[in-house]
Design a protein around this motif. Structure first.
Motif, short mmCIF file in Angstrom:
data_model
loop_
_atom_site.label_atom_id
_atom_site.label_comp_id
_atom_site.label_asym_id
_atom_site.label_seq_id
_atom_site.Cartn_x
_atom_site.Cartn_y
_atom_site.Cartn_z
N TYR A 29 39.79 94.47 -10.01
CA TYR A 29 39.50 95.35 -8.69
C TYR A 29 40.66 96.13 -8.37
N PRO A 30 40.70 97.37 -7.76
CA PRO A 30 41.59 98.32 -7.48
C PRO A 30 42.86 97.33 -6.66
N THR B 218 36.91 94.17 -1.33
CA THR B 218 37.33 94.04 -2.88
C THR B 218 38.42 94.85 -3.03
N ILE B 219 39.45 95.08 -2.40
CA ILE B 219 40.71 95.83 -2.89
C ILE B 219 41.69 94.63 -2.78
N GLY B 220 42.35 94.42 -3.68
CA GLY B 220 43.65 93.71 -3.59
C GLY B 220 44.85 94.54 -2.68
N THR B 221 45.45 93.76 -2.02
CA THR B 221 46.63 94.49 -1.26
C THR B 221 48.04 93.57 -1.04
N LEU B 222 48.73 94.37 -1.32
CA LEU B 222 50.31 93.66 -1.69
C LEU B 222 51.24 94.43 -0.34
N ARG B 223 51.46 93.40 0.55
CA ARG B 223 52.53 93.86 1.67
C ARG B 223 53.82 93.05 1.53
N TYR B 224 54.97 93.42 2.03
CA TYR B 224 56.07 92.85 1.65
C TYR B 224 57.02 93.16 3.01
N ILE C 253 44.01 93.32 -11.46
CA ILE C 253 44.05 94.55 -11.05
C ILE C 253 43.79 95.70 -12.00
N SER C 254 42.90 96.58 -11.69
CA SER C 254 42.44 97.60 -12.46
C SER C 254 43.19 98.76 -12.45
N GLU C 255 43.54 99.36 -11.19
CA GLU C 255 44.68 100.66 -10.92
C GLU C 255 45.22 100.30 -9.66
N VAL C 256 46.34 101.05 -9.56
CA VAL C 256 46.86 100.72 -8.34
C VAL C 256 47.08 102.19 -7.57
N PHE C 257 47.15 101.86 -6.07
CA PHE C 257 47.13 102.99 -5.14
C PHE C 257 48.25 102.69 -4.35
#
Length: 402
Positions: free
Chosen positions: A143-144, A178-184, A221-225
């Protein structure tokens, strides 16, 4: 100084507004007379109920100013009152009510915790490892994925500001779609940097690029934004250019040079009485130093070290975005009091409207944090979360753009 604050707040509580005004410098008393003190205090108590006490006083000095953020406790909520002293003067030279506290410990309704799980990760360099969290959908892989990039200031991964947690809302809201999210956590939240280290690379770009490339290497992850907010939005084109990102969304991003935005914000504060005339004259001088690149290496200008301004001096956000060959979306809230619709959002539109893959959205009732507000700056939501409209707009784009 604390005694002055106590006396000033006591005068407000007792509706002795003429007495409260006597703690002001002459410039502030002219800009913020007792009649305005009274009307603002009455409106505040009508919203939050009876004033009870001062909870905390937090120090946020920026030489030559001594800034105290005073947390006021009312029956039905809290309010931060920023009080500014200047150059050792015991009179108050600036006053501003900061965004009203509203408890946001409750997740917004659009978050469905059954649709994602969270994984603790470390991003950044070996020298500056940063705690982060990736929210992974329980849906079929891949998923994105998106990386959330903060605005200015030492923010945690939720981008906590007063009682708002916009990155938590975005991260969990998008993961529910359905969108993976990275926070830091931002580097300046976790580490004290010396002034010479405060370049845009060290503060934002290096860690954001590492985060994008880290999530891009995941098999789920299919693509990253990139989703950048405020300063992070302005720098999103640079992050995309340096990383493996396939596109990005610029939220409340300035098209102008940053020093133009900052001085405009101070001018607005001066109009509201939060900055007095002598302070504004000093700030205007600092602004001209930045514009002319006329500075000493050991000073701060407009509350940023010279190393920061120097590292930004050749960056053109609009041109950088124009040179990208990936899809980009640009959004702003019409009630944004920090980034101008006319001077920023409309410039993005006019300069990039003919570019393939670039689209725009102006949200009528959203503020700088993409929370709903009315014309008086009051939220229509009990918890003041990021608006569902923004979540849907972002998720629709991330799941359909190619």
């Amino acid at each position: 100084m604390n005694q002055i604050i106590d006396n000033f707040v006591t005068s407000l509580k007792q509706h002795q507004f003429d007495t409260a005004e006597r703690y002001f410098t002459d410039d502030l008393a002219e800009a913020y007379p007792s009649s305005k003190l009274e009307s603002d205090w009455i409106r505040l108590t009508e919203t939050l109920g009876e004033f009870n006490s001062v909870e905390t006083v937090r120090t946020q000095d920026a030489d030559p100013y001594q800034i105290r953020n005073v947390e006021l406790q009312f029956d039905d909520g809290q309010q931060t009152l920023r009080i500014v002293f200047s150059g050792g003067d015991e009179s108050i030279s600036g006053l501003q009510y900061i965004s009203q506290q509203r408890g946001t410990t409750v997740l917004p309704e659009y978050v469905d915790e059954s649709r994602f799980s969270c994984e603790q990760v470390v991003v950044g360099s070996d020298e500056y490892p940063l705690s982060g969290e990736i929210a992974l959908p329980t849906a079929e892989e891949p998923y994105p994925g998106v990386v959330l990039v903060h605005g200015s200031g030492p923010h945690d991964m939720d981008c906590s500001l007063e009682s708002y947690k916009p990155f938590r809302d975005l991260g969990y809201g998008l993961a529910s779609q359905t969108i993976g999210t990275l926070r830091y956590n931002k580097r300046t939240y976790s580490y004290d940097l010396n002034e010479n280290e405060c370049t845009v690379d060290n503060l934002v770009l290096d860690d954001a690029v590492n985060a994008v490339n880290q999530i891009a290497n995941r098999k789920d992850i299919s693509e990253v934004f990139v989703i950048g907010h405020s300063l992070g939005g302005m720098l999103a084109p640079a992050i995309i250019r340096r990383s493996n990102a396939q596109g990005g969304i610029l939220l409340a991003a300035n098209a102008r040079r940053l020093e133009d935005v900052v001085i405009d914000q101070y001018r607005t504060l001066a109009d509201e009485g939060a900055v007095d005339a002598s302070q504004l004259r000093s700030l205007e001088g600092e602004y001209q130093q930045i514009r002319n690149r006329d500075w000493n290496d050991d000073v701060e200008l407009l509350e940023f070290p010279v190393s920061f301004w120097d590292s930004l001096s050749d960056y053109e956000p609009v041109q950088t975005a124009s040179d990208l060959n990936v899809p980009v979306r640009i959004a702003q809230g019409k009630r944004d009091a920090q980034i101008s619709t006319e001077k920023d959002f409309e410039v993005w539109k006019s300069e990039l409207k003919s570019e393939d893959g670039v689209s725009f959205r102006l949200f009528d009732d959203l503020n700088h944090l993409f929370v709903e507000e009315d014309e008086n700056g009051h939220s229509g939501q009990p918890q003041a979360n990021v608006a569902d409209d923004l979540i849907q707009w972002v998720s629709n784009w991330c799941t359909t753009v190619r």
